[in-house]
Design a protein around this motif. Structure first.
Motif, PDB file in Angstrom:
ATOM      1  N   MET A   1      42.616  40.065  21.912  1.00 47.96           N
ATOM      2  CA  MET A   1      41.740  40.109  23.059  1.00 47.96           C
ATOM      3  C   MET A   1      41.774  38.780  23.826  1.00 47.96           C
ATOM      4  SD  MET A   1      39.742  42.252  24.476  1.00 47.96           S
ATOM      5  CE  MET A   1      38.393  42.384  25.539  1.00 47.96           C
ATOM      6  N   ASN A   2      41.800  37.688  23.096  1.00 53.48           N
ATOM      7  CA  ASN A   2      41.843  36.381  23.739  1.00 53.48           C
ATOM      8  C   ASN A   2      43.113  36.206  24.558  1.00 53.48           C
ATOM      9  OD1 ASN A   2      39.473  35.107  23.280  1.00 53.48           O
ATOM     10  ND2 ASN A   2      40.117  34.100  21.381  1.00 53.48           N
ATOM     11  N   ARG A   3      44.200  36.727  24.032  1.00 48.71           N
ATOM     12  CA  ARG A   3      45.476  36.587  24.719  1.00 48.71           C
ATOM     13  C   ARG A   3      45.472  37.362  26.040  1.00 48.71           C
ATOM     14  NH1 ARG A   3      51.087  37.104  21.617  1.00 48.71           N
ATOM     15  NH2 ARG A   3      52.049  35.446  22.813  1.00 48.71           N
ATOM     16  N   SER A   4      44.979  38.579  26.051  1.00 53.22           N
ATOM     17  CA  SER A   4      44.950  39.374  27.279  1.00 53.22           C
ATOM     18  C   SER A   4      43.966  38.777  28.288  1.00 53.22           C
ATOM     19  CB  SER A   4      44.594  40.829  26.968  1.00 53.22           C
ATOM     20  OG  SER A   4      43.292  40.912  26.406  1.00 53.22           O
ATOM     21  N   LEU A   5      42.874  38.206  27.814  1.00 58.71           N
ATOM     22  CA  LEU A   5      41.923  37.553  28.708  1.00 58.71           C
ATOM     23  C   LEU A   5      42.552  36.318  29.354  1.00 58.71           C
ATOM     24  CD1 LEU A   5      39.049  37.518  29.825  1.00 58.71           C
ATOM     25  CD2 LEU A   5      38.401  36.107  27.878  1.00 58.71           C
ATOM     26  N   ALA A   6      43.303  35.550  28.601  1.00 57.56           N
ATOM     27  CA  ALA A   6      43.970  34.371  29.141  1.00 57.56           C
ATOM     28  C   ALA A   6      45.028  34.772  30.166  1.00 57.56           C
ATOM     29  CB  ALA A   6      44.588  33.556  28.000  1.00 57.56           C
ATOM     30  N   VAL A   7      45.780  35.833  29.889  1.00 61.64           N
ATOM     31  CA  VAL A   7      46.808  36.306  30.831  1.00 61.64           C
ATOM     32  C   VAL A   7      46.136  36.826  32.101  1.00 61.64           C
ATOM     33  CG1 VAL A   7      48.583  38.067  31.191  1.00 61.64           C
ATOM     34  CG2 VAL A   7      48.502  36.794  29.037  1.00 61.64           C
ATOM     35  N   LEU A   8      45.051  37.568  31.950  1.00 59.25           N
ATOM     36  CA  LEU A   8      44.327  38.080  33.105  1.00 59.25           C
ATOM     37  C   LEU A   8      43.762  36.940  33.954  1.00 59.25           C
ATOM     38  CD1 LEU A   8      43.282  40.571  34.594  1.00 59.25           C
ATOM     39  CD2 LEU A   8      41.216  40.410  33.195  1.00 59.25           C
ATOM     40  N   LEU A   9      43.192  35.942  33.294  1.00 58.88           N
ATOM     41  CA  LEU A   9      42.649  34.790  34.016  1.00 58.88           C
ATOM     42  C   LEU A   9      43.762  34.029  34.741  1.00 58.88           C
ATOM     43  CD1 LEU A   9      40.174  33.062  34.637  1.00 58.88           C
ATOM     44  CD2 LEU A   9      40.674  31.763  32.568  1.00 58.88           C
ATOM     45  N   LEU A  10      44.902  33.876  34.112  1.00 59.41           N
ATOM     46  CA  LEU A  10      46.046  33.218  34.740  1.00 59.41           C
ATOM     47  C   LEU A  10      46.560  34.032  35.925  1.00 59.41           C
ATOM     48  CD1 LEU A  10      48.002  30.839  34.579  1.00 59.41           C
ATOM     49  CD2 LEU A  10      49.453  32.262  33.123  1.00 59.41           C
ATOM     50  N   LEU A  11      46.595  35.342  35.797  1.00 57.56           N
ATOM     51  CA  LEU A  11      47.051  36.210  36.874  1.00 57.56           C
ATOM     52  C   LEU A  11      46.091  36.163  38.060  1.00 57.56           C
ATOM     53  CD1 LEU A  11      49.130  38.318  37.771  1.00 57.56           C
ATOM     54  CD2 LEU A  11      47.646  40.059  36.779  1.00 57.56           C
ATOM     55  N   VAL A  12      44.800  36.209  37.803  1.00 53.42           N
ATOM     56  CA  VAL A  12      43.799  36.137  38.875  1.00 53.42           C
ATOM     57  C   VAL A  12      43.880  34.788  39.584  1.00 53.42           C
ATOM     58  CG1 VAL A  12      41.319  36.047  39.341  1.00 53.42           C
ATOM     59  CG2 VAL A  12      42.244  37.851  37.890  1.00 53.42           C
ATOM     60  N   THR A  13      44.069  33.716  38.846  1.00 58.08           N
ATOM     61  CA  THR A  13      44.198  32.386  39.439  1.00 58.08           C
ATOM     62  C   THR A  13      45.441  32.306  40.316  1.00 58.08           C
ATOM     63  OG1 THR A  13      43.129  31.446  37.489  1.00 58.08           O
ATOM     64  CG2 THR A  13      44.303  29.928  38.920  1.00 58.08           C
ATOM     65  N   ALA A  14      46.522  32.862  39.878  1.00 62.17           N
ATOM     66  CA  ALA A  14      47.761  32.837  40.658  1.00 62.17           C
ATOM     67  C   ALA A  14      47.610  33.647  41.941  1.00 62.17           C
ATOM     68  CB  ALA A  14      48.921  33.369  39.818  1.00 62.17           C
ATOM     69  N   VAL A  15      46.956  34.791  41.879  1.00 62.69           N
ATOM     70  CA  VAL A  15      46.754  35.620  43.063  1.00 62.69           C
ATOM     71  C   VAL A  15      45.850  34.903  44.054  1.00 62.69           C
ATOM     72  CG1 VAL A  15      45.678  37.757  43.902  1.00 62.69           C
ATOM     73  CG2 VAL A  15      47.227  37.820  41.934  1.00 62.69           C
ATOM     74  N   LEU A  16      44.764  34.315  43.574  1.00 64.04           N
ATOM     75  CA  LEU A  16      43.856  33.598  44.467  1.00 64.04           C
ATOM     76  C   LEU A  16      44.520  32.370  45.083  1.00 64.04           C
ATOM     77  CD1 LEU A  16      40.441  33.863  42.613  1.00 64.04           C
ATOM     78  CD2 LEU A  16      41.204  35.104  44.650  1.00 64.04           C
ATOM     79  N   ALA A  17      45.349  31.691  44.332  1.00 59.75           N
ATOM     80  CA  ALA A  17      46.065  30.534  44.882  1.00 59.75           C
ATOM     81  C   ALA A  17      47.067  30.976  45.939  1.00 59.75           C
ATOM     82  CB  ALA A  17      46.762  29.775  43.764  1.00 59.75           C
ATOM     83  N   GLY A  18      47.704  32.112  45.739  1.00 62.88           N
ATOM     84  CA  GLY A  18      48.641  32.627  46.723  1.00 62.88           C
ATOM     85  C   GLY A  18      47.946  33.063  47.999  1.00 62.88           C
ATOM     86  N   CYS A  19      46.750  33.603  47.889  1.00 61.67           N
ATOM     87  CA  CYS A  19      46.001  34.013  49.076  1.00 61.67           C
ATOM     88  C   CYS A  19      45.452  32.809  49.837  1.00 61.67           C
ATOM     89  CB  CYS A  19      44.838  34.923  48.678  1.00 61.67           C
ATOM     90  SG  CYS A  19      45.365  36.520  48.038  1.00 61.67           S
ATOM     91  N   ALA A  20      45.207  31.724  49.133  1.00 60.42           N
ATOM     92  CA  ALA A  20      44.637  30.546  49.779  1.00 60.42           C
ATOM     93  C   ALA A  20      45.662  29.818  50.639  1.00 60.42           C
ATOM     94  CB  ALA A  20      44.069  29.591  48.731  1.00 60.42           C
ATOM     95  N   THR A  21      46.928  29.907  50.279  1.00 56.53           N
ATOM     96  CA  THR A  21      47.951  29.247  51.098  1.00 56.53           C
ATOM     97  C   THR A  21      48.274  30.142  52.279  1.00 56.53           C
ATOM     98  OG1 THR A  21      49.742  30.225  49.825  1.00 56.53           O
ATOM     99  CG2 THR A  21      48.962  28.047  49.128  1.00 56.53           C
TER     100      THR A  21
END
Length: 89
Positions: free
Chosen positions: A1-21
């Motif tokens: 569960m921790n692993r999928s949460l970390a991947v999800l958090l990393l994916l959400v961060t990457a998407v938000l960073a891409g939208c910010a640029t």
């Protein structure tokens, strides 16, 4: 569960960073017409005398300068006529 949460958090961060640029349209090269227009706008803000302005404007627009105004005796030059927009000359 921790692993999928970390991947999800990393994916959400990457998407938000891409939208910010944003793509920067000012990095595209200007066309010749845009460059000429910017130069004319900068020229109009310089506060030059009328004769200097007309000479530099003619150089930017690649036109021959047309002497309009008074001659050396203080009389209006009738050989060169200036057409005013919306007014009969």
């Amino acid at each position: 569960m921790n692993r999928s949460l970390a991947v999800l958090l990393l994916l959400v961060t990457a998407v938000l960073a891409g939208c910010a640029t944003h793509t920067a349209p000012q990095l595209r090269p200007y066309t010749a017409q845009e460059t000429r227009q910017l130069a004319l706008e900068a020229l109009s803000r310089r506060g030059l005398s009328f004769d200097d302005y007309q000479q530099q404007r003619a150089a930017l627009t690649r036109q021959s300068p047309k002497p309009i105004g008074f001659d050396r005796q203080g009389e209006m030059n009738a050989e060169r006529s200036a057409k005013l927009l919306g007014r009969p000359s």
